[in-house]
Each structure stands twice: as structure tokens, then as C-alpha cells.
Write a protein that holds these residues in place. Sequence first.
Motif, PDB file in Angstrom:
ATOM      1  N   TRP A   5       0.823  -1.199   0.000  1.00 41.03           N
ATOM      2  CA  TRP A   5       0.000   0.000   0.000  1.00 41.03           C
ATOM      3  C   TRP A   5       0.863   1.257   0.000  1.00 41.03           C
ATOM      4  N   ALA A   6       1.991   1.195   0.724  1.00 37.07           N
ATOM      5  CA  ALA A   6       2.882   2.361   0.788  1.00 37.07           C
ATOM      6  C   ALA A   6       3.438   2.689  -0.584  1.00 37.07           C
ATOM      7  N   GLU A   7       3.755   1.649  -1.363  1.00 37.87           N
ATOM      8  CA  GLU A   7       4.283   1.862  -2.708  1.00 37.87           C
ATOM      9  C   GLU A   7       3.222   2.511  -3.605  1.00 37.87           C
ATOM     10  N   LEU A   8       1.987   2.036  -3.496  1.00 40.92           N
ATOM     11  CA  LEU A   8       0.915   2.625  -4.296  1.00 40.92           C
ATOM     12  C   LEU A   8       0.675   4.079  -3.893  1.00 40.92           C
ATOM     13  N   ALA A   9       0.717   4.342  -2.589  1.00 40.44           N
ATOM     14  CA  ALA A   9       0.523   5.709  -2.115  1.00 40.44           C
ATOM     15  C   ALA A   9       1.624   6.616  -2.631  1.00 40.44           C
ATOM     16  N   SER A  10       2.848   6.098  -2.658  1.00 42.55           N
ATOM     17  CA  SER A  10       3.979   6.879  -3.149  1.00 42.55           C
ATOM     18  C   SER A  10       3.815   7.211  -4.627  1.00 42.55           C
ATOM     19  N   ASN A  11       3.285   6.258  -5.382  1.00 40.52           N
ATOM     20  CA  ASN A  11       3.091   6.466  -6.820  1.00 40.52           C
ATOM     21  C   ASN A  11       1.945   7.423  -7.128  1.00 40.52           C
ATOM     22  N   SER A  12       1.116   7.708  -6.110  1.00 37.87           N
ATOM     23  CA  SER A  12       0.009   8.640  -6.323  1.00 37.87           C
ATOM     24  C   SER A  12       0.439  10.091  -6.128  1.00 37.87           C
ATOM     25  N   ASN A  13       1.723  10.294  -5.885  1.00 37.23           N
ATOM     26  CA  ASN A  13       2.271  11.645  -5.690  1.00 37.23           C
ATOM     27  C   ASN A  13       1.602  12.393  -4.541  1.00 37.23           C
ATOM     28  N   GLY A  14       1.288  11.629  -3.492  1.00 33.63           N
ATOM     29  CA  GLY A  14       0.732  12.228  -2.300  1.00 33.63           C
ATOM     30  C   GLY A  14      -0.767  12.447  -2.323  1.00 33.63           C
ATOM     31  N   TYR A  15      -1.423  12.093  -3.423  1.00 36.49           N
ATOM     32  CA  TYR A  15      -2.869  12.303  -3.509  1.00 36.49           C
ATOM     33  C   TYR A  15      -3.609  11.357  -2.570  1.00 36.49           C
ATOM     34  N   TYR A  16      -3.110  10.110  -2.457  1.00 36.32           N
ATOM     35  CA  TYR A  16      -3.681   9.140  -1.540  1.00 36.32           C
ATOM     36  C   TYR A  16      -2.645   8.740  -0.506  1.00 36.32           C
ATOM     37  N   GLN A  17      -3.115   8.405   0.692  1.00 34.65           N
ATOM     38  CA  GLN A  17      -2.253   7.913   1.748  1.00 34.65           C
ATOM     39  C   GLN A  17      -2.343   6.391   1.825  1.00 34.65           C
ATOM     40  N   GLU A  18      -1.370   5.803   2.493  1.00 33.65           N
ATOM     41  CA  GLU A  18      -1.321   4.346   2.620  1.00 33.65           C
ATOM     42  C   GLU A  18      -2.624   3.792   3.180  1.00 33.65           C
ATOM     43  N   GLU A  19      -3.148   4.455   4.237  1.00 32.70           N
ATOM     44  CA  GLU A  19      -4.377   3.951   4.855  1.00 32.70           C
ATOM     45  C   GLU A  19      -5.588   4.078   3.941  1.00 32.70           C
ATOM     46  N   ASP A  20      -5.538   4.984   2.966  1.00 33.38           N
ATOM     47  CA  ASP A  20      -6.646   5.111   2.017  1.00 33.38           C
ATOM     48  C   ASP A  20      -6.797   3.829   1.202  1.00 33.38           C
ATOM     49  N   PHE A  21      -5.673   3.245   0.825  1.00 36.34           N
ATOM     50  CA  PHE A  21      -5.707   2.013   0.031  1.00 36.34           C
ATOM     51  C   PHE A  21      -6.200   0.834   0.866  1.00 36.34           C
ATOM     52  N   SER A  22      -5.681   0.708   2.082  1.00 31.56           N
ATOM     53  CA  SER A  22      -6.091  -0.415   2.924  1.00 31.56           C
ATOM     54  C   SER A  22      -7.568  -0.312   3.284  1.00 31.56           C
ATOM     55  N   MET A  23      -8.045   0.913   3.545  1.00 40.00           N
ATOM     56  CA  MET A  23      -9.449   1.091   3.885  1.00 40.00           C
ATOM     57  C   MET A  23     -10.351   0.801   2.693  1.00 40.00           C
ATOM     58  N   ALA A  24      -9.943   1.226   1.489  1.00 46.95           N
ATOM     59  CA  ALA A  24     -10.745   0.960   0.293  1.00 46.95           C
ATOM     60  C   ALA A  24     -10.874  -0.544   0.060  1.00 46.95           C
ATOM     61  N   ALA A  25      -9.776  -1.274   0.215  1.00 46.57           N
ATOM     62  CA  ALA A  25      -9.804  -2.725   0.016  1.00 46.57           C
ATOM     63  C   ALA A  25     -10.655  -3.402   1.086  1.00 46.57           C
ATOM     64  N   TYR A  26     -10.514  -2.936   2.322  1.00 44.73           N
ATOM     65  CA  TYR A  26     -11.303  -3.525   3.407  1.00 44.73           C
ATOM     66  C   TYR A  26     -12.796  -3.291   3.189  1.00 44.73           C
ATOM     67  N   ARG A  27     -13.160  -2.071   2.837  1.00 42.52           N
ATOM     68  CA  ARG A  27     -14.575  -1.765   2.634  1.00 42.52           C
ATOM     69  C   ARG A  27     -15.160  -2.576   1.482  1.00 42.52           C
ATOM     70  N   LEU A  28     -14.373  -2.762   0.436  1.00 40.54           N
ATOM     71  CA  LEU A  28     -14.862  -3.527  -0.706  1.00 40.54           C
ATOM     72  C   LEU A  28     -15.186  -4.958  -0.296  1.00 40.54           C
ATOM     73  N   VAL A  29     -14.301  -5.570   0.482  1.00 42.01           N
ATOM     74  CA  VAL A  29     -14.526  -6.945   0.923  1.00 42.01           C
ATOM     75  C   VAL A  29     -15.674  -7.017   1.924  1.00 42.01           C
ATOM     76  N   ALA A  30     -15.733  -6.060   2.837  1.00 41.46           N
ATOM     77  CA  ALA A  30     -16.749  -6.087   3.887  1.00 41.46           C
ATOM     78  C   ALA A  30     -18.143  -5.769   3.365  1.00 41.46           C
ATOM     79  N   GLU A  31     -18.236  -4.814   2.439  1.00 43.77           N
ATOM     80  CA  GLU A  31     -19.538  -4.354   1.963  1.00 43.77           C
ATOM     81  C   GLU A  31     -19.969  -5.013   0.663  1.00 43.77           C
ATOM     82  N   GLN A  32     -19.037  -5.626  -0.042  1.00 47.44           N
ATOM     83  CA  GLN A  32     -19.259  -6.342  -1.303  1.00 47.44           C
ATOM     84  C   GLN A  32     -19.429  -5.422  -2.494  1.00 47.44           C
ATOM     85  N   VAL A  33     -20.064  -4.259  -2.314  1.00 44.85           N
ATOM     86  CA  VAL A  33     -20.251  -3.320  -3.422  1.00 44.85           C
ATOM     87  C   VAL A  33     -19.930  -1.905  -2.946  1.00 44.85           C
ATOM     88  N   ILE A  34     -19.192  -1.158  -3.761  1.00 50.46           N
ATOM     89  CA  ILE A  34     -18.889   0.245  -3.491  1.00 50.46           C
ATOM     90  C   ILE A  34     -19.457   1.063  -4.649  1.00 50.46           C
TER      91      ILE A  34
END
Length: 227
Positions: A5-34
Motif C-alpha cells: 500500500w505504501a508503494e501505491l501511495a507513493s506512486n500517487s504523488n501524495g494524492y492518496y495515503q497508505e491507509e486510504d488504500f487499505s481502507m478501500a480494500a477492506y470496505r470492498l470486501v466487507a460491503e461487497q459493493v462500493i
Amino acid sequence: MSSYWAELASNSNGYYQEEDFSMAAYRLVAEQVIYYADLKSRKAWGIIEQYERSIAKVLAPLGITLGVDRQLMFAYAIPQHASPTMATVPQTLFALVLRGLYEEGMRAGQLSDESGEIFCDFIELQEKYRLMTGRELPPKGELESLIRASRRWGIVRRVEPGDSHLPSVDIESEDGGIAIRPAIRVILGESALQQLALWQAPDNSPSSLPDDIEPEQPEQGDTNEAS
């Protein structure tokens, strides 16, 4: 995983943070649909839509397939090896009716251009439920419970009278109604329509949802609710 996640956040040029990626993935699995249409889900949707391949790579070892519908703007997670569900008969029947109503609404051109939803007030729902099943719509308390279960699966949301998200929709019932969400066609496939037809025969009583739905998701409050 945090380094990924840190690598993806780094590639976003600061637009997203590491926790943004982990939370998005968690919500997708938990809620099934976003859904992008849900204001609280727009950041998660943006991450999933933009980094679909990267997130799919994380979910694949868990036996979860990621899908993104860019036209109607929703993302979904489907287990590849669905386990038997604990859905009740009323939950099953309600979900199948929603699937039938969505298909019927599409044929009638009732699809919302913005969200891909089909709107239905409780007056129409009562009539359609009776026609499709030969049974009466459950009473208000039980009905609201069925709506909450369906909302957890990402296939419906509650609509109140005068909802600002429905400027062109006339909700006649004073109790409001529901919006059937487009991911229902993914969560409940064509086999669901066949199951719905079985309810026309009085001796048939299927007790579980089709294999392509996974209702046993953690309850996440009202995160699927548009705000």
C-alpha cells in the motif's frame, strides 16, 4: 502488505495515503459493493477504479474476484468459492423479487441515468410482491429488516419521501420506498430469475440464495447509504 500500500501511495504523488488504500480494500470486501453515487464512498471508489489491477492482485489469493463497472460507477467483490449461506426464506424471496423488479424496470426504461437504480415505492412494491410470489408483502417491521439485510449485500437502499437525490422520481407512499441498485445483476445472476419463477408453484420453497451471492458480510452500519 503495508509496504504494498505504501508503494501505491507513493506512486500517487501524495494524492492518496497508505491507509486510504487499505481502507478501500477492506470496505470492498466487507460491503461487497462500493458505489460512486454514495458520497461517503467516492474516495474508495476512486482508488478502486484507478488501481483496479493492483487491488485485484491483493484479493485474488483470498479467492475474491474484483469487478468494476465504469458505466454505472460501482465496484464489487465476488467470492470465487461461495459457501452455503444462512439467508432465511423471507430474505431469499425478497432478494429474488428485487432482482425481478430490476429486470422489469430495465425493460420499461425506468433506469436512472445517473446511478443505474430502479426506484419503487411501497405501494408498487406491495403489488409487485403479491403478483410475483402469490404472497403478501411482510409487515412494516419485518420489511424494514429485509431492506437492511439487502442493503448489507449492496443491492438496495432505503428512500424517504422528498429525497433530494430523486428530483425526477415521484414517490407516492408516505413511507417512501426503495432504490434497487445495479449491482443486483451481478450479485444475483440469471439463475435468480429462474428461482423467482419457481415460487409461482405452491410446493416450491427454496431456502437459500443463489450460489453467486454472499450475504454473510460484516455489518458496516450505513456505509452503503447515500448521504
